[in-house]
Design a protein around this motif. Structure first.
Motif, PDB file in Angstrom:
ATOM      1  N   GLY A  54       0.876  -1.287   0.033  1.00  0.00           N
ATOM      2  CA  GLY A  54       0.150   0.075   0.059  1.00  0.00           C
ATOM      3  C   GLY A  54       0.925   1.173  -0.044  1.00  0.00           C
ATOM      4  O   GLY A  54       0.595   2.228  -0.836  1.00  0.00           O
ATOM      5  N   ALA A  55       1.895   1.256   0.632  1.00  0.00           N
ATOM      6  CA  ALA A  55       2.919   2.435   1.017  1.00  0.00           C
ATOM      7  C   ALA A  55       3.479   2.653  -0.539  1.00  0.00           C
ATOM      8  O   ALA A  55       3.729   3.846  -0.766  1.00  0.00           O
ATOM      9  CB  ALA A  55       3.921   2.265   1.959  1.00  0.00           C
ATOM     10  N   ASP A  57       2.346   1.656  -3.287  1.00  0.00           N
ATOM     11  CA  ASP A  57       1.528   2.225  -4.400  1.00  0.00           C
ATOM     12  C   ASP A  57       0.867   3.659  -4.248  1.00  0.00           C
ATOM     13  O   ASP A  57       0.741   4.289  -5.250  1.00  0.00           O
ATOM     14  CB  ASP A  57      -0.009   1.160  -4.377  1.00  0.00           C
ATOM     15  N   ASP A  58       0.997   4.080  -2.866  1.00  0.00           N
ATOM     16  CA  ASP A  58       0.747   5.617  -2.740  1.00  0.00           C
ATOM     17  C   ASP A  58       2.009   6.412  -3.170  1.00  0.00           C
ATOM     18  O   ASP A  58       1.693   7.317  -4.124  1.00  0.00           O
ATOM     19  CB  ASP A  58       0.723   5.770  -1.297  1.00  0.00           C
ATOM     20  N   ARG A  59       3.105   5.692  -3.301  1.00  0.00           N
ATOM     21  CA  ARG A  59       4.008   6.564  -3.630  1.00  0.00           C
ATOM     22  C   ARG A  59       4.309   6.436  -5.170  1.00  0.00           C
ATOM     23  O   ARG A  59       4.656   7.651  -5.820  1.00  0.00           O
ATOM     24  CB  ARG A  59       5.577   5.985  -3.030  1.00  0.00           C
ATOM     25  N   ASP A  61       1.754   6.372  -7.406  1.00  0.00           N
ATOM     26  CA  ASP A  61       0.779   7.434  -7.510  1.00  0.00           C
ATOM     27  C   ASP A  61       1.225   8.666  -7.376  1.00  0.00           C
ATOM     28  O   ASP A  61       0.734   9.545  -8.532  1.00  0.00           O
ATOM     29  CB  ASP A  61      -0.573   7.053  -6.743  1.00  0.00           C
ATOM     30  N   GLU A  62       2.041   9.258  -6.406  1.00  0.00           N
ATOM     31  CA  GLU A  62       2.390  10.357  -6.459  1.00  0.00           C
ATOM     32  C   GLU A  62       3.591  10.753  -7.529  1.00  0.00           C
ATOM     33  O   GLU A  62       3.338  11.960  -8.138  1.00  0.00           O
ATOM     34  CB  GLU A  62       3.041  10.787  -4.956  1.00  0.00           C
ATOM     35  N   GLU A  88      -4.532  14.794   4.906  1.00  0.00           N
ATOM     36  CA  GLU A  88      -5.720  13.953   4.921  1.00  0.00           C
ATOM     37  C   GLU A  88      -6.090  13.671   6.458  1.00  0.00           C
ATOM     38  O   GLU A  88      -5.248  13.535   7.103  1.00  0.00           O
ATOM     39  CB  GLU A  88      -5.453  12.749   4.157  1.00  0.00           C
ATOM     40  N   GLU A 119      -8.117  -2.561   4.376  1.00  0.00           N
ATOM     41  CA  GLU A 119      -7.330  -1.373   3.839  1.00  0.00           C
ATOM     42  C   GLU A 119      -7.348  -0.227   4.970  1.00  0.00           C
ATOM     43  O   GLU A 119      -6.440   0.448   4.948  1.00  0.00           O
ATOM     44  CB  GLU A 119      -8.018  -1.065   2.523  1.00  0.00           C
ATOM     45  N   ARG A 123      -4.336   1.767   6.422  1.00  0.00           N
ATOM     46  CA  ARG A 123      -3.856   3.277   6.563  1.00  0.00           C
ATOM     47  C   ARG A 123      -3.757   3.684   7.998  1.00  0.00           C
ATOM     48  O   ARG A 123      -3.168   4.435   8.337  1.00  0.00           O
ATOM     49  CB  ARG A 123      -4.996   3.772   5.927  1.00  0.00           C
ATOM     50  N   GLN A 126      -0.297   3.059   9.102  1.00  0.00           N
ATOM     51  CA  GLN A 126       0.515   4.045   8.814  1.00  0.00           C
ATOM     52  C   GLN A 126       0.234   5.387   9.597  1.00  0.00           C
ATOM     53  O   GLN A 126       1.246   6.181   9.959  1.00  0.00           O
ATOM     54  CB  GLN A 126       0.183   4.554   7.383  1.00  0.00           C
TER      55      GLN A 126
END
Length: 449
Positions: A54-55, A57-59, A61-62, A88, A119, A123, A126
């Motif tokens: 997940g981490a 994927d987030d990076r 996307d950024e 957020e 999910e 989050r 994190q």
């Protein structure tokens, strides 16, 4: 020539492929042995890999968004290019539609069919990895983000006043080793010896060393509360906040009491007061005075020096005994304990600050820590307290993290949810009992103010 962003994207995608392979290997192993559920170790590894995915994927996307928008490189940003920052809200912020306990229950019961609960818990893991509540609940080998209640759960509610763990905090704290129910520490019982050789070629002193060991059994501290699910769903007061916060607070108090006075039986550790070989000094008088107590404390300090051969590091006493010293005055009404900021002259002790369960001042050159868990019901009149002078680094407290659990299945027939916390500890003050001096007696009866 690839840009810096392209290179990072390539590395991240390669890392992502590797993590997916790791996760597939976990599920394939389950299928190969014909099982339907993951083991505890496999579940932990699966969640860890999923969190890392997940981490990443987030990076990704950024970085992809930056590439599409022609965002400046890291170097340009570091050179001073302005950048908008968007914060957020936390996954389980107060008032959020998602419920931490419902998500935790769904995952534990295998009812997270769409994967949304896991999910949100990922989050949340994190979130708490960056917040103080993770440190509150996990000192060493802890429970991971999914089992840590949200920050607002632990910080906002007005709780029942409880004593903390001042004594437990001053001793030598270490993580509890996994996979054991007893910690055994070797110890030299009697040592070797040397002597003056009486003449050339005469016999040399030889004394055989002997050894023994110290055993510190691992004990459990736990607490729980069964709650009607209607109370959690319908009450305007968040009772899950009340319960978990109070359970954790009482956990700290009970840990402190075990360190001080654990009996060594019935599932308890052997606390300082019940450790064989500690030194005791009696201050017995029907007319106690501050000067008399001061002399006895000096004796306690020198006992550690002369028997442990090293200096004590702290004095621990009940808050009422420190208040007794603060209230004392000389024949002219001048206080004997004054704030150290005033550069006092001929003071028996100095007041550092008005505080609870921490260092409050100095006496005989040693920091004074007050702890309301020190006993005050001793002696013939059952109103005496004790003072400890000790070398705190000689005492070892092994602790796991505090684990939290939500178990809806135990009361499912009555719509009851069980909220539970537990943890493990082992403690020993038997490495060097001579480093501890307990001062007690009738001279430490309840003071009058």
């Amino acid at each position: 020539m690839p840009t810096s962003t392209d290179s990072r994207l390539t590395r991240l995608r390669e890392r992502r492929s590797g993590l997916i392979a790791q996760r597939d290997a976990i599920t394939n192993a389950v299928e190969l042995r014909g099982a339907t559920n993951l083991s505890e170790t496999e579940s932990r590894d699966f969640l860890r890999v999923t969190e890392q995915l997940g981490a990443i994927d987030d990076r990704i996307d950024e970085l992809e968004a930056e590439a599409r928008q022609g965002a400046p490189t890291d170097g340009a940003r570091q050179a001073g290019t302005a950048r908008m920052s968007v914060t957020e809200p936390r996954t389980y912020a107060r008032g959020a539609r998602a419920s931490y306990f419902q998500d935790l229950a769904r995952v534990q019961l295998g009812q997270d069919d769409d994967g949304r609960a896991i999910e949100r818990l990922r989050r949340h893991a994190q979130d708490v990895s960056e917040g103080a509540e993770y440190r509150d609940l996990n000192r060493t080998d802890g429970n991971g983000g999914y089992a840590v209640p949200p920050m607002w759960l632990m910080n906002d509610f007005v709780t029942l006043a409880r004593a903390g763990r001042a004594y437990a905090n001053v001793v030598n704290g270490q993580p509890l080793p996994p996979g054991t129910d007893s910690i055994n520490v070797p110890k030299v019982a009697t040592g070797t010896a040397v002597a003056v050789q009486t003449a050339d070629n005469a016999a040399v002193q030889e004394t055989d060393l002997t050894d023994t060991s110290i055993s510190a059994p691992v004990r459990t501290i736990a607490g729980q509360q069964d709650v009607a699910i209607q109370l959690l769903d319908q009450s305007p007061v968040s009772f899950d906040e009340v319960i978990f916060r109070d359970l954790v607070a009482d956990y700290a108090t009970k840990t402190d009491l075990q360190v001080i006075s654990g009996s060594g039986s019935s599932g308890q550790v052997t606390g300082v007061r019940n450790t064989a070989g500690i030194t005791t000094i009696s201050y017995t008088t029907g007319s106690p005075t501050v000067s008399g107590l001061y002399s006895k404390l000096a004796d306690a300090v020198q006992r550690v020096h002369t028997q442990r051969f090293m200096a004590p590091t702290v004095i621990v006493m009940h808050p009422r005994r420190w208040a007794y010293l603060l209230a004392a005055s000389d024949g002219n009404g001048r206080p004997l304990v004054v704030p150290d900021a005033g550069n006092p002259q001929n003071a028996i002790a100095t007041l550092g600050k008005v505080a609870a369960e921490q260092v409050v001042g100095q006496l005989h050159g040693l920091p004074v820590v007050t702890d309301p868990s020190m006993p005050t019901n001793l002696g013939a009149g059952t109103n005496e307290d004790v003072i400890h002078v000790l070398r705190a680094s000689d005492l070892i407290l092994y602790e796991s993290g505090i684990r939290s659990r939500v178990m809806p299945e135990v009361g499912s027939g009555t719509l009851t949810v069980r909220l539970q916390v537990y943890g493990y500890l082992a403690f020993t003050a038997a490495r060097y009992p001579a480093s501890i001096v307990e001062l007690g007696g009738s001279g430490l009866a309840a003071p009058a103010f």
